[in-house]
Enzyme design. Structure first.
Site, PDB file in Angstrom:
ATOM      1  N   LYS A   1     -25.445  29.360 -22.129  1.00  0.00           N
ATOM      2  CA  LYS A   1     -24.021  29.085 -21.915  1.00  0.00           C
ATOM      3  C   LYS A   1     -23.909  27.923 -20.939  1.00  0.00           C
ATOM      4  O   LYS A   1     -24.369  28.019 -19.808  1.00  0.00           O
ATOM      5  CB  LYS A   1     -23.318  30.332 -21.361  1.00  0.00           C
TER       6      LYS A   1
ATOM      7  N   ASP B   1     -15.376  26.419 -15.646  1.00  0.00           N
ATOM      8  CA  ASP B   1     -14.574  27.469 -16.271  1.00  0.00           C
ATOM      9  C   ASP B   1     -13.350  27.749 -15.405  1.00  0.00           C
ATOM     10  O   ASP B   1     -13.412  28.506 -14.441  1.00  0.00           O
ATOM     11  CB  ASP B   1     -15.427  28.745 -16.431  1.00  0.00           C
TER      12      ASP B   1
ATOM     13  N   LYS C   1      -7.744  31.389 -14.101  1.00  0.00           N
ATOM     14  CA  LYS C   1      -8.330  32.222 -13.053  1.00  0.00           C
ATOM     15  C   LYS C   1      -7.501  32.098 -11.772  1.00  0.00           C
ATOM     16  O   LYS C   1      -7.016  31.016 -11.466  1.00  0.00           O
ATOM     17  CB  LYS C   1      -9.753  31.742 -12.733  1.00  0.00           C
TER      18      LYS C   1
ATOM     19  N   ASP D   1     -20.953  28.055 -13.972  1.00  0.00           N
ATOM     20  CA  ASP D   1     -20.880  28.655 -15.306  1.00  0.00           C
ATOM     21  C   ASP D   1     -21.783  27.931 -16.320  1.00  0.00           C
ATOM     22  O   ASP D   1     -21.857  28.315 -17.472  1.00  0.00           O
ATOM     23  CB  ASP D   1     -19.418  28.685 -15.780  1.00  0.00           C
TER      24      ASP D   1
ATOM     25  N   ASP E   1     -10.180  33.177 -20.919  1.00  0.00           N
ATOM     26  CA  ASP E   1     -11.230  33.193 -19.895  1.00  0.00           C
ATOM     27  C   ASP E   1     -12.497  33.883 -20.411  1.00  0.00           C
ATOM     28  O   ASP E   1     -13.553  33.804 -19.787  1.00  0.00           O
ATOM     29  CB  ASP E   1     -10.704  33.886 -18.629  1.00  0.00           C
TER      30      ASP E   1
ATOM     31  N   GLU F   1     -14.399  32.858 -22.578  1.00  0.00           N
ATOM     32  CA  GLU F   1     -14.723  31.676 -23.377  1.00  0.00           C
ATOM     33  C   GLU F   1     -16.217  31.548 -23.643  1.00  0.00           C
ATOM     34  O   GLU F   1     -16.625  30.979 -24.641  1.00  0.00           O
ATOM     35  CB  GLU F   1     -14.207  30.410 -22.669  1.00  0.00           C
TER      36      GLU F   1
ATOM     37  N   ARG G   1     -18.448  33.697 -24.487  1.00  0.00           N
ATOM     38  CA  ARG G   1     -18.897  34.377 -25.704  1.00  0.00           C
ATOM     39  C   ARG G   1     -18.491  33.595 -26.951  1.00  0.00           C
ATOM     40  O   ARG G   1     -19.147  33.676 -27.987  1.00  0.00           O
ATOM     41  CB  ARG G   1     -18.360  35.813 -25.713  1.00  0.00           C
TER      42      ARG G   1
HETATM   43  N1  BES Z   1     -17.716  32.798 -16.280  1.00  0.00           N
HETATM   44  C1  BES Z   1     -16.989  34.009 -16.260  1.00  0.00           C
HETATM   45  C2  BES Z   1     -17.825  35.188 -15.751  1.00  0.00           C
HETATM   46  C3  BES Z   1     -18.262  35.156 -14.300  1.00  0.00           C
HETATM   47  C4  BES Z   1     -17.532  35.804 -13.338  1.00  0.00           C
HETATM   48  C5  BES Z   1     -19.440  34.538 -13.941  1.00  0.00           C
HETATM   49  C6  BES Z   1     -17.964  35.805 -12.025  1.00  0.00           C
HETATM   50  C7  BES Z   1     -19.870  34.523 -12.635  1.00  0.00           C
HETATM   51  C8  BES Z   1     -19.140  35.160 -11.676  1.00  0.00           C
HETATM   52  C9  BES Z   1     -16.513  34.369 -17.661  1.00  0.00           C
HETATM   53  O1  BES Z   1     -16.219  33.314 -18.490  1.00  0.00           O
HETATM   54  C10 BES Z   1     -15.263  35.166 -17.504  1.00  0.00           C
HETATM   55  O2  BES Z   1     -14.335  34.642 -16.992  1.00  0.00           O
HETATM   56  N2  BES Z   1     -15.309  36.416 -17.925  1.00  0.00           N
HETATM   57  C11 BES Z   1     -14.209  37.300 -17.780  1.00  0.00           C
HETATM   58  C12 BES Z   1     -14.102  38.103 -19.047  1.00  0.00           C
HETATM   59  C13 BES Z   1     -12.829  38.892 -19.170  1.00  0.00           C
HETATM   60  C14 BES Z   1     -11.668  37.967 -19.380  1.00  0.00           C
HETATM   61  C15 BES Z   1     -12.975  39.851 -20.315  1.00  0.00           C
HETATM   62  C16 BES Z   1     -14.466  38.215 -16.591  1.00  0.00           C
HETATM   63  O3  BES Z   1     -15.627  38.600 -16.381  1.00  0.00           O
HETATM   64  O4  BES Z   1     -13.528  38.518 -15.868  1.00  0.00           O
HETATM   65 ZN    ZN Z   2     -17.266  31.539 -18.107  1.00  0.00          ZN
HETATM   66 ZN    ZN Z   3     -14.221  32.604 -18.260  1.00  0.00          ZN
END
Ligand code: BES
Ligand code: ZN
Ligand code: ZN
Length: 492
Positions: free
Chosen positions: A247, A252, A259, A270, A329, A331, A333
């Site tokens: 990834k 992000d 966010k 990210d 967010d 994204e 996946r």
């Molecule tokens: N890049 C983030 C995940 C992340 C969070 C990485 C904290 C490192 C530290 C990912 O893209 C994301 O935002 N995931 C969301 C998913 C949710 C919307 C289902 C998350 O984990 O809140």
């Molecule tokens: Zn992310």
């Molecule tokens: Zn994200």
């Protein structure tokens, strides 16, 4: 830093500073020559505790027992202590008191290189590293059959894997304005050139041709156009083929599901999965392993704007599956869905690993220091855990189940990009990815969520504040292990 092995006893070895590891808290070992001073300095010889006796040119480091993990962190804390002192050379005994001695040498070398790392690209005053030479004395090894060659190989492996880890750290730590998808492609090209790798870069036009519409949707609002990067290490007569998928969100912001500010800082990290893929392929090529390794990176920036993809959109992935976007967010996946499909189309691999800072849920579930390992094949997952341990990385399995799978159901498309429950987010993200793994590859695939350890804003063990290079040493060791298993099979 140059490393040298010598069979001379430590006392007959020339260097400006001597490092002495202290296991025995009563200071009774013959190496401990300053018992009184150490007591006066209240040195307790706790693991990673240091005591520098400048007058004696000796640095004492506490270590609980001699083993790889303890060695790596003890040495890292020691090198940090003396990094900016004027000492130019260090001598240290090898402390090999058991058969696994080469692993300890490797860990020692890794400790020096990983501990000396600092990221100062943005500092006006760069941190100094005066240490030039490190001489490791093998005198303690005398009781065993002296195999200098095995030690030299361990030393070199340590150097290669630690430097590859630092390479990954540098990329992750670079800010989003200096590292966007095109720059990720430039890094790959440069690596390909220096390490004799094949490199193919897909730009938006080719991405459209390849029907990577979910990846393109995530990328749409950014002024930085996406890239898919394919790197390959192709030795003659490989004994196995491994695909690594990363990834590579160079930033992000969350997209329209923006966010909150507190959660947005550090999201330059990210792109850690992608950077880990680069690091592993660098290590594998420098180790000259007879294993074909392919790296696939989806490099994209997730931004907001009039052209942004939206919650409520339905996207069509490369394999034809339709995805209802309910949160922009989630994204990573989406980017991985297309990149995984592309990787499977291009290469029929024996092992498929993906690396991603995929979910905050992984961090909540297992803590900041541990990677979450998911997939359908317990044997491969267990092997990953084993090699993570020997590399000094923390990893743990998270199990899939069919009830969590159901939480991804969509009313209007084949699947949603988020689950309908707030529990088990790391697992549901892994289950989402599994929809993009062909049946014939299901048993070959392992998903590694590195959201916790990839970027931590304080020092831990051999890792500095910021990027750690999580996954590099773990999977480099896994790939090295394939060679060892292969030669064992042949000998049977
Ligand atoms: N890049 C983030 C995940 C992340 C969070 C990485 C904290 C490192 C530290 C990912 O893209 C994301 O935002 N995931 C969301 C998913 C949710 C919307 C289902 C998350 O984990 O809140
Ligand atoms: Zn992310
Ligand atoms: Zn994200």
């Amino acid at each position: 830093m140059n490393f040298e092995l010598t069979i001379n006893p430590i006392d007959k070895t020339e260097a400006q500073l001597e490092i002495i590891l202290v296991v025995d808290k009563d200071f009774d070992h013959r190496f401990v020559k300053d018992k009184k001073l150490l007591e006066k300095a209240s040195f307790k010889a706790e693991q990673d505790e240091t005591c520098l006796l400048i007058e004696r040119d000796r640095l004492y480091i506490g270590i609980e027992s001699i083993g790889s993990e303890n060695m790596r962190t003890a040495i890292a804390s020691g090198i940090r202590r003396v990094k900016s002192t004027p000492y130019k050379s260090i001598k240290i005994a090898s402390y090999m008191n058991h058969q696994k001695c080469t692993a300890v040498i490797r860990a020692m070398v890794e400790g020096f290189i990983l501990g000396a790392y600092s990221f100062d690209r943005y500092k006006s005053k760069k941190s100094e590293l005066n240490i030039e030479d490190i001489i490791i004395s093998l005198e303690d090894y005398r009781e065993f059959e002296l195999d200098i060659k095995a030690c030299a190989i361990a030393l070199e492996k340590g150097q290669i894997s630690a430097e590859a880890t630092n390479f990954t750290r540098d990329i992750v730590n670079t800010t989003p304005d200096d590292c966007y998808p095109k720059i990720m492609a430039d890094i790959a090209k440069k690596l390909a050139k220096s390490n004799n790798l094949e490199c193919h870069i897909l730009k938006p036009k080719e991405l459209k041709k390849e029907k990577m519409k979910t990846l393109l949707a995530v990328a749409r609002a950014s002024r930085h156009k996406p890239r898919v990067i394919h790197l390959a290490h192709k030795p003659k007569n490989p004994i196995a083929t491994v695909s690594l998928i990363g990834k590579g969100l160079t930033y992000d912001s969350g997209g329209l599901s923006l966010k909150p500010s507190d959660f947005m800082v550090t999201m330059k990290s990210d792109k850690s999965g992608a950077s880990t893929v680069f690091g592993i392929i660098k290590a594998v090529s420098e180790l000259n392993l007879p294993i074909e390794v392919h790296g696939f990176v989806g490099a994209v920036e997730n931004m907001i704007g009039g052209d942004a993809y939206k919650p409520d959109d339905v996207l069509v992935a490369k394999n034809g599956k339709t995805i209802e976007v309910r949160n922009t967010d989630a994204e990573g996946r989406l980017v991985l869905a297309d990149t995984l499909c592309y990787a499977q189309q291009e290469v029929k691999a024996d092992y498929i690993f993906d690396f991603a800072t995929l979910t905050g849920a992984s961090v909540v579930g297992v803590g900041q220091y541990t990677s979450s390992i998911m997939g359908f094949n317990d044997e491969v997952k267990d092997k990953v855990l084993k090699y993570a341990k020997s590399a000094g990385e923390f990893a743990t399995k998270l199990d899939f189940n069919r009830y969590l799978k159901k939480t991804l159901k969509s009313q209007i498309a084949d699947i949603c990009n988020i689950s309908n429950t707030r529990y088990g987010g790391a697992v549901t993200a892994g289950l989402f990815l599994s929809e993009f793994i062909d049946d014939e590859h299901k048993d070959k695939w392992v998903h590694i969520d590195i959201a916790g350890p990839a970027f931590v804003e304080h020092r831990w063990g051999e890792n500095p504040s910021g990027a750690s290079g999580a996954g590099v040493r773990m999977i480099t060791r896994f790939i090295e292990g394939l060679l060892r298993e292969n030669s064992k099979e042949k000998n049977q």
